[in-house]
Every structure is written in C-alpha cells, then in structure tokens.
Design an enzyme around this catalytic site. Structure first.
Site, PDB file in Angstrom:
ATOM      1  N   SER A 184      16.092   8.569   8.011  1.00 16.99           N
ATOM      2  CA  SER A 184      14.949   9.477   8.149  1.00 16.99           C
ATOM      3  C   SER A 184      14.266   9.409   9.506  1.00 16.99           C
ATOM      4  O   SER A 184      13.528  10.316   9.859  1.00 16.99           O
ATOM      5  CB  SER A 184      13.942   9.209   7.039  1.00 16.99           C
ATOM      6  OG  SER A 184      13.484   7.877   7.111  1.00 16.99           O
ATOM      7  N   HIS A 212      16.444  12.316   1.395  1.00 19.28           N
ATOM      8  CA  HIS A 212      16.231  13.347   2.428  1.00 19.28           C
ATOM      9  C   HIS A 212      17.369  14.370   2.438  1.00 19.28           C
ATOM     10  O   HIS A 212      17.669  14.932   3.491  1.00 19.28           O
ATOM     11  CB  HIS A 212      16.100  12.708   3.810  1.00 19.28           C
ATOM     12  CG  HIS A 212      14.770  12.079   4.054  1.00 19.28           C
ATOM     13  ND1 HIS A 212      13.644  12.808   4.389  1.00 19.28           N
ATOM     14  CD2 HIS A 212      14.370  10.791   3.992  1.00 19.28           C
ATOM     15  CE1 HIS A 212      12.617  11.989   4.541  1.00 19.28           C
ATOM     16  NE2 HIS A 212      13.019  10.762   4.308  1.00 19.28           N
ATOM     17  N   LYS A 241      10.252  14.925  -2.520  1.00 17.62           N
ATOM     18  CA  LYS A 241      10.497  15.573  -1.221  1.00 17.62           C
ATOM     19  C   LYS A 241      10.877  17.042  -1.456  1.00 17.62           C
ATOM     20  O   LYS A 241      10.021  17.827  -1.829  1.00 17.62           O
ATOM     21  CB  LYS A 241      11.521  14.768  -0.426  1.00 17.62           C
ATOM     22  CG  LYS A 241      10.886  13.443   0.032  1.00 17.62           C
ATOM     23  CD  LYS A 241      11.785  12.533   0.811  1.00 17.62           C
ATOM     24  CE  LYS A 241      10.992  11.318   1.276  1.00 17.62           C
ATOM     25  NZ  LYS A 241      11.596  10.039   0.975  1.00 17.62           N
TER      26      LYS A 241
HETATM   27  C1  LIG Z   1      11.153   8.733   0.478  1.00 19.40           C
HETATM   28  C2  LIG Z   1      12.272   7.800   0.287  1.00 19.40           C
HETATM   29  C3  LIG Z   1      12.297   6.900  -0.779  1.00 19.40           C
HETATM   30  C4  LIG Z   1      11.133   6.740  -1.714  1.00 19.40           C
HETATM   31  O1  LIG Z   1      11.042   7.817  -2.581  1.00 19.40           O
HETATM   32  P1  LIG Z   1       9.761   7.934  -3.527  1.00 19.40           P
HETATM   33  O2  LIG Z   1      10.212   8.787  -4.649  1.00 19.40           O
HETATM   34  O3  LIG Z   1       8.678   8.532  -2.695  1.00 19.40           O
HETATM   35  O4  LIG Z   1       9.420   6.552  -3.958  1.00 19.40           O
HETATM   36  C5  LIG Z   1      13.417   6.120  -0.951  1.00 19.40           C
HETATM   37  N1  LIG Z   1      14.463   6.203  -0.110  1.00 19.40           N
HETATM   38  C6  LIG Z   1      14.464   7.046   0.941  1.00 19.40           C
HETATM   39  C7  LIG Z   1      15.652   7.106   1.847  1.00 19.40           C
HETATM   40  C8  LIG Z   1      13.364   7.854   1.178  1.00 19.40           C
HETATM   41  O5  LIG Z   1      13.354   8.675   2.222  1.00 19.40           O
END
Ligand SMILES: *Cc1c(COP(=O)(O)O)cnc(C)c1O
Length: 395
Positions: A184, A212, A241
């Site tokens: 990310s 992502h 997301k």
């Molecule tokens: C955002 C993210 C998470 C966490 O996800 P949540 O549902 O907000 O806890 C885990 N792994 C990656 C790669 C992320 O980008």
C-alpha cells in the site's frame, strides 16, 4: 496511575512529536467522498481507500437502513453463541463465490482476520514465509503462531525461493507463503503468478491479503490472484476499503480451512458478530461490483489520466497501474511542506516518510477513486503544479 507513569507517557508523546511523527486526526464534517469538509474547508480528497466511491453510495445506505429495520441494530453475541443471522451466512457464501473459494469466514476487521489466520492452521512443525513489506496485521498474526518464520525482501523472488528451500531443508511439514496482494505504500502488486509457481515447485501454500485489490483489481474486481490468472489458497480482505469502506474482514479458502478457523480462530471466537447494517451493505456492495465494470472503468480511467498528467507536469512517480499513485519527494520535510501546500490549494493528501517508508523515500501518496470527476482531477493537477513550484519540487 502514578505520576511517574503519566510523566513517562508524556515524555514518549513529546518524543514522538519532536521526531515529527505525531499523527493528528482531522475530523470530517459529513460523509467520506470525493470532496470532504475538514476544519471548515472544502477539500478534494485524494487519500481515501474509497476506490469505487461506494462509501456514501445511497444503495449501500439504503441496504444498511433496511437491514437495521428488519434485523435490528446489534447482535450482542459472538457468532457461535447467538450472533449468526442469515445475513452473515449469505455474505460469507457470496464473498466465497465471488473470490472463487469454497467458503469464507467474517471477522470484525481484516486486522482480526490476519491476526487469527495463522495460529489455528500451522504449528511449530510448519513454516511461514513472509514478504518484508507485509501489513502489520500479517506480521502480528505470524507472531501469534508457533510456526518457524522466514522473511524475504519485498518482491524478491530469488530470496523467496531460497526461503522455500531452507524451510524444506529444515524439515518443515507444511509451508505457507504470506503476502499482501498490493503493497500500500508503493501501489505495487505482488507477483502472485511467480509466487504461485514457486509455491507449487516447493509444495507450499499461498496466502494473499487483498485489502487494496478486492472489488477492482483483476477481471470483475476479483483481486490480484485473478489479475495474474492464478489462484491463492487463502485470501483475506476487508469491507473497509473498496467494498463500502465501513468495516469487516474475511478469510476465504477451502472448506476444511474455513471450518477449522470457525472452531479455532480467536478473533472470531472471542469477538462480537458484525451488525446487520454492515453485512447487508456488504451484500449490496457485492451486487454492485458484480453487476458491471462501470465503476472499475471510471477508476482506471482516472488512474491513467492522473498518472500521465502528473508525469507530464514533471513529478516523479513510482511506476505501476494501481490507483495508489505515490508522488516521490525524497526528503521527509519536503513531503510535509508539499502536503501542507496542497491543503492550502484545497487538496487533501497524506505525506508518508520514515519510518513508514524507507529513509530518503518520502512521498505524497495519492489514491484515485471512481467518484472523482475529470474536472476534479484537473483542479488537483493545478494544485499540484502550484504547490510543487512553491516548495521547489517543480522548477
Ligand atoms: C487496510 C488493511 C488491513 C486492515 O483491514 P481492516 O479491515 O481495516 O482491519 C489489512 N491488510 C492490509 C494489506 C490493509 O491494507
């Protein structure tokens, strides 16, 4: 708490601030979207994970409201006592079908999914091989598991193969490779095709965290494995997301793995069930991403236009195709000045610098989404040009 302890905490906070690492929350007045109001200023928002623009979509809001009326507000129970509704099972099956797996299991967040995945499935006889840029939740999940740990530098397939050979030479019973589908900070994709091939050659499993990517990368938005035309053994992801942006995580995989996780995954066993508004909106989000490619088309049209235009202005980008578009500035202070100048120009972005990214690789991370209009991007480009000249990035 003793005064000594509170003084210690305040000293730590002062240190964080004097290192320039203090994070501040900036409350949005109103919903998440292409435009947000922050501290009285209307800003164009280029830093949300709202890839498909669904965070304020009326279809999701309506599904959530309807479910609250029919299924109540909360469950007041973990799933296996009295916290499972038809909506949970419907969403788990829909996610599994969408991702091409037998079944899936919901968690309160993907942080919990990654935290709960490894320990029930692997033991001290086994090995986990992890990319050095993996998300904090994968790192924590691996820490909670007794398997032997190996780590390879980000995306280094030769080093991954060396780890696979070592794990085998050291007598590992089962071997699992764990990787983010998309890293990310850089917006680069893990080469799941190469990872899959190495895993197959050395009899290992592949776990991909596709937070992502799910909803927009690959055909029908089925994620990075689909983008590379291969299958991962286990996939984790988030509803926080692209799929609406609220919260909720999941693991998808073979039936036996999901069944065992339901028995043993601690964040599933010891934490509350997702509320109906969230599960119903998750189903509505899947309806939208499966119905057609219009939002994905808008997202990638924006992404290409944004990348090309920033490059034409003379900014240095990290190459790629993902809607995460990092504008490289190098110096940490410069990235902060640039972010501040952009805020003054009405564009909301986040600067990232050490320790979040390596020293000397400070950047502004921009993120495209489907809700941004061409006029928005043109205004953002003007702001980048003005701010870039003001801080001396552009000549
Ligand atoms: C955002 C993210 C998470 C966490 O996800 P949540 O549902 O907000 O806890 C885990 N792994 C990656 C790669 C992320 O980008």
């Amino acid at each position: 708490m003793t005064n000594a302890f509170l003084t210690h905490l305040n000293d730590t906070l002062d240190q964080i601030e004097s290192d320039g690492l203090l994070k501040r929350e900036r409350p949005l007045a109103g919903p998440q979207g292409a435009h947000v109001t922050v501290e009285g200023h209307r800003l164009l928002n280029l830093c949300a994970n709202n890839y498909l623009g669904l965070a304020d979509d009326p279809r999701l809001q309506e599904a959530a409201t309807r479910a609250m009326n029919s299924h109540g507000f909360g469950l007041a129970s973990v799933r296996f006592i009295c916290g499972t509704q038809d909506l949970h099972r419907a969403l788990e099956q829909r996610l599994a079908d969408y991702l091409g797996h037998d079944d899936s299991i919901l968690f309160a967040a993907c942080f919990d999914a990654n935290g709960g995945l490894f320990e029930p499935l692997l033991g001290p006889e086994d090995a986990i091989i992890s990319d050095s840029l993996n998300h904090a939740s994968i790192i924590d999940g691996i820490r909670l598991c007794k398997a032997r740990r190996y780590r390879y530098p980000n995306g280094d397939m030769d080093a991954l193969e060396t780890c696979l050979k070592e794990a085998r030479a050291e007598g590992a019973r089962f071997v699992m490779i764990a990787t983010d589908g998309v890293f990310s900070m850089d917006g680069t994709l893990a080469r799941i095709d190469l990872i899959r091939a190495l895993a197959d050659r050395h009899d290992a499993m592949v776990m991909v965290d596709d937070c992502h990517a799910t909803g927009f990368m690959g055909p029908k938005g089925r994620g990075t494995p689909a983008h590379f035309g291969v299958k991962a053994d286990l996939v984790t992801g988030t509803l926080g997301k692209a799929l609406g942006g609220a919260l909720g995580g999941y693991i998808a995989g073979p039936q036996a793995a999901i069944d065992l996780l339901r028995q043993r995954a601690r964040p599933y066993l010891f934490s509350n069930a997702l509320p109906p508004a969230i599960t119903a909106a998750g189903l509505a989000a899947l309806d939208i991403v499966e119905a057609g490619d219009d939002l994905r088309d808008a997202l990638f049209t924006n992404t290409r236009y944004w990348r090309d235009s920033l490059e034409r202005l003379g900014f240095e980008l990290l190459p790629g195709e993902h809607p995460i578009v990092p504008v490289m500035l190098g110096d940490a202070r410069l990235s902060q000045e640039m972010a501040r100048a952009l805020h003054e120009e009405g564009v909301y972005v986040a600067g990232f610098f050490f320790p979040v990214v390596p020293k000397g690789q400070a950047r502004i991370r921009t993120q495209m989404n489907a809700a941004l209009k061409r006029a928005d991007l043109d205004r953002a480009l003007e702001a980048f040009e003005t701010a870039g000249r003001r801080v001396g990035v552009l000549s």
